[in-house]
Design an enzyme around this catalytic site. Structure first.
Site, PDB file in Angstrom:
ATOM      1  N   TYR A   1     -79.315  66.543  -8.694  1.00 31.06           N
ATOM      2  CA  TYR A   1     -78.076  66.810  -9.438  1.00 31.06           C
ATOM      3  C   TYR A   1     -77.554  65.458  -9.914  1.00 31.06           C
ATOM      4  CZ  TYR A   1     -73.878  69.595 -10.487  1.00 31.06           C
ATOM      5  OH  TYR A   1     -72.848  70.273 -11.110  1.00 31.06           O
TER       6      TYR A   1
ATOM      7  N   LYS B   1     -67.999  66.383 -10.588  1.00 33.40           N
ATOM      8  CA  LYS B   1     -67.482  67.516  -9.799  1.00 33.40           C
ATOM      9  C   LYS B   1     -66.500  67.029  -8.731  1.00 33.40           C
ATOM     10  CE  LYS B   1     -69.518  71.017 -11.801  1.00 33.40           C
ATOM     11  NZ  LYS B   1     -68.771  71.717 -12.844  1.00 33.40           N
TER      12      LYS B   1
HETATM   13  P1  NAD Z   1     -73.351  77.567 -19.106  1.00 26.94           P
HETATM   14  O1  NAD Z   1     -74.437  76.823 -19.792  1.00 26.94           O
HETATM   15  O2  NAD Z   1     -73.197  79.014 -19.408  1.00 26.94           O
HETATM   16  O3  NAD Z   1     -71.928  76.884 -19.337  1.00 26.94           O
HETATM   17  C1  NAD Z   1     -71.683  75.553 -19.664  1.00 26.94           C
HETATM   18  C2  NAD Z   1     -70.922  75.574 -20.960  1.00 26.94           C
HETATM   19  O4  NAD Z   1     -70.406  74.277 -21.248  1.00 26.94           O
HETATM   20  C3  NAD Z   1     -71.800  75.968 -22.156  1.00 26.94           C
HETATM   21  O5  NAD Z   1     -71.277  77.122 -22.810  1.00 26.94           O
HETATM   22  C4  NAD Z   1     -71.690  74.778 -23.083  1.00 26.94           C
HETATM   23  O6  NAD Z   1     -71.662  75.142 -24.430  1.00 26.94           O
HETATM   24  C5  NAD Z   1     -70.354  74.188 -22.642  1.00 26.94           C
HETATM   25  N1  NAD Z   1     -70.186  72.802 -23.076  1.00 26.94           N
HETATM   26  C6  NAD Z   1     -70.977  71.739 -22.819  1.00 26.94           C
HETATM   27  N2  NAD Z   1     -70.462  70.635 -23.410  1.00 26.94           N
HETATM   28  C7  NAD Z   1     -69.336  71.028 -24.045  1.00 26.94           C
HETATM   29  C8  NAD Z   1     -68.368  70.353 -24.825  1.00 26.94           C
HETATM   30  N3  NAD Z   1     -68.451  69.046 -25.086  1.00 26.94           N
HETATM   31  N4  NAD Z   1     -67.336  71.068 -25.330  1.00 26.94           N
HETATM   32  C9  NAD Z   1     -67.236  72.396 -25.111  1.00 26.94           C
HETATM   33  N5  NAD Z   1     -68.112  73.087 -24.363  1.00 26.94           N
HETATM   34  C10 NAD Z   1     -69.156  72.406 -23.839  1.00 26.94           C
HETATM   35  O7  NAD Z   1     -73.619  77.346 -17.554  1.00 26.94           O
HETATM   36  P2  NAD Z   1     -72.798  77.753 -16.254  1.00 26.94           P
HETATM   37  O8  NAD Z   1     -73.730  77.450 -15.142  1.00 26.94           O
HETATM   38  O9  NAD Z   1     -72.230  79.105 -16.369  1.00 26.94           O
HETATM   39  O10 NAD Z   1     -71.661  76.654 -16.205  1.00 26.94           O
HETATM   40  C11 NAD Z   1     -70.282  76.949 -16.181  1.00 26.94           C
HETATM   41  C12 NAD Z   1     -69.637  76.105 -15.082  1.00 26.94           C
HETATM   42  O11 NAD Z   1     -70.129  76.562 -13.813  1.00 26.94           O
HETATM   43  C13 NAD Z   1     -69.969  74.619 -15.151  1.00 26.94           C
HETATM   44  O12 NAD Z   1     -68.833  73.856 -14.819  1.00 26.94           O
HETATM   45  C14 NAD Z   1     -71.015  74.460 -14.063  1.00 26.94           C
HETATM   46  O13 NAD Z   1     -71.092  73.148 -13.531  1.00 26.94           O
HETATM   47  C15 NAD Z   1     -70.461  75.427 -13.042  1.00 26.94           C
HETATM   48  N6  NAD Z   1     -71.401  75.794 -11.983  1.00 26.94           N
HETATM   49  C16 NAD Z   1     -72.627  76.293 -12.285  1.00 26.94           C
HETATM   50  C17 NAD Z   1     -73.508  76.612 -11.255  1.00 26.94           C
HETATM   51  C18 NAD Z   1     -74.875  77.184 -11.562  1.00 26.94           C
HETATM   52  O14 NAD Z   1     -75.732  77.212 -10.670  1.00 26.94           O
HETATM   53  N7  NAD Z   1     -75.114  77.676 -12.764  1.00 26.94           N
HETATM   54  C19 NAD Z   1     -73.117  76.431  -9.910  1.00 26.94           C
HETATM   55  C20 NAD Z   1     -71.847  75.915  -9.638  1.00 26.94           C
HETATM   56  C21 NAD Z   1     -70.990  75.599 -10.676  1.00 26.94           C
END
Ligand code: NAD
Length: 303
Positions: free
Chosen positions: A188, A196
């Site tokens: 990561y 984070k």
């Molecule tokens: P995702 O790819 O669906 O979401 C990430 C989003 O961020 C995307 O829609 C992307 O377009 C947007 N993004 C990136 N740069 C950007 C910018 N400059 N301006 C506007 N939008 C921007 O993936 P996800 O996993 O659903 O992520 C959503 C949140 O959940 C994130 O904060 C991620 O760290 C967190 N998260 C994810 C996981 C996992 O395993 N997927 C686990 C824990 C936390």
């Protein structure tokens, strides 16, 4: 008052780009309860989102509980790296994915919402990005590190600061974080672990400041692994899901709806005394201090 009747609520979700991530499930959960849902979408993904909303292939993915299909009350372009249009570099403005769009900065996004909806009740931040995600922290450049923090942490601070003026008392701001904020998750990289950790500290400070100023609550959900577009970019999501399945107290794969439902609760009046918290929605993986016996045996069998 029925806490699950959201017909007069306006929900903004920043970070919807497709139907694979948490934001899509969150949008459906709020729509199922009658809320107005506004999407803020990163310009490079606007075309993909528009296709998902009309293409027959995705009609099951769009399905709501009442049989209707998900549609947003508005979709605005949003690049959360920029607070104002003046801060956007010339080459970004001229990029074919950005050229001709309305003001896609955070202040432009908030102004458009203010003009079209007048108020906001719930702000959800589902944005993470790190240019150098595949680099270990010790090999991450200053630029890569600051990009991760700017896109993934400061974007939440800025969204909250801009939207608070449109929010009334008892509003809620929510974000998504990950265990890597306080434990080492190899792979990561790119400064995302630092981003984070910053995000979680910001949740506490924003909870204090927005709580005192406007009775707005601010919380984070620390989610277990989900194979979203962003998670696939890290490159090891399948092994993280497998690890989580074998080592959590509850052996079940995480569904985006699990996180969405927790968000409904946190944003609802049922969660009215909760603020400044990071709530784990991970089947309990975070409480485990070492791999389970089953996992150790599985790994030994592979040797
Ligand atoms: P995702 O790819 O669906 O979401 C990430 C989003 O961020 C995307 O829609 C992307 O377009 C947007 N993004 C990136 N740069 C950007 C910018 N400059 N301006 C506007 N939008 C921007 O993936 P996800 O996993 O659903 O992520 C959503 C949140 O959940 C994130 O904060 C991620 O760290 C967190 N998260 C994810 C996981 C996992 O395993 N997927 C686990 C824990 C936390």
């Amino acid at each position: 008052m029925d806490p699950w009747d959201l017909k007069d609520k306006v929900v903004v979700i920043a970070g919807i780009g497709d139907d694979q991530g948490f934001a899509w499930a969150i949008a459906k959960a709020f729509k199922n309860l009658g809320a107005k849902v506004i999407a803020g979408t990163w310009p490079p993904l606007l075309g993909i989102l528009e296709q998902i909303l009309v293409n027959e292939k995705f009609s099951e993915s769009r399905r709501l509980k009442n049989g209707e299909e998900l549609s947003f009350d508005a979709i605005y372009p949003l690049d959360a790296l920029y607070d104002t249009l003046d801060a956007v570099p010339f080459e970004v403005k001229e990029n074919k994915r950005y050229k001709g769009l309305q003001d896609f900065s955070i202040s432009g996004f908030v102004s458009a919402v203010a003009q079209d909806f007048k108020k906001v009740d719930i702000v959800i931040h589902a944005i993470a990005n790190a240019k150098e995600i595949k680099n270990p922290l010790s090999m991450t450049s200053r630029e890569g590190y600051l990009h991760a923090i700017s896109a993934s942490s400061y974007s939440f601070v800025s969204l909250c600061s801009h939207f608070k003026n449109l929010m009334e008392p008892n509003g809620s701001c929510l974000t998504l974080t990950y265990r890597a904020a306080d434990q080492v998750i190899p792979g990561y990289g790119g400064g995302m672990s630092s981003a984070k950790a910053a995000l979680e500290a910001d949740v506490r400070y924003l909870a204090y400041e927005l709580g005192q100023e406007k009775m707005i609550r601010v919380n984070a959900i620390s989610a277990g692994p989900l194979a979203s577009r962003a998670a696939r970019a890290i490159g090891m999501i399948d092994s993280m899901i497998e690890y989580s399945f074998h080592n959590s107290p509850i052996q079940r794969d995480l569904e985006a709806e699990d996180v969405a439902n927790t968000m409904l609760f946190l944003a609802s009046p049922l969660g009215k005394a909760i603020t400044g918290q990071v709530l784990f929605v991970d089947h309990g993986l975070g409480v485990m201090g070492r791999p389970t016996q089953k996992m150790i045996q599985k790994e030994e069998a592979l040797v």
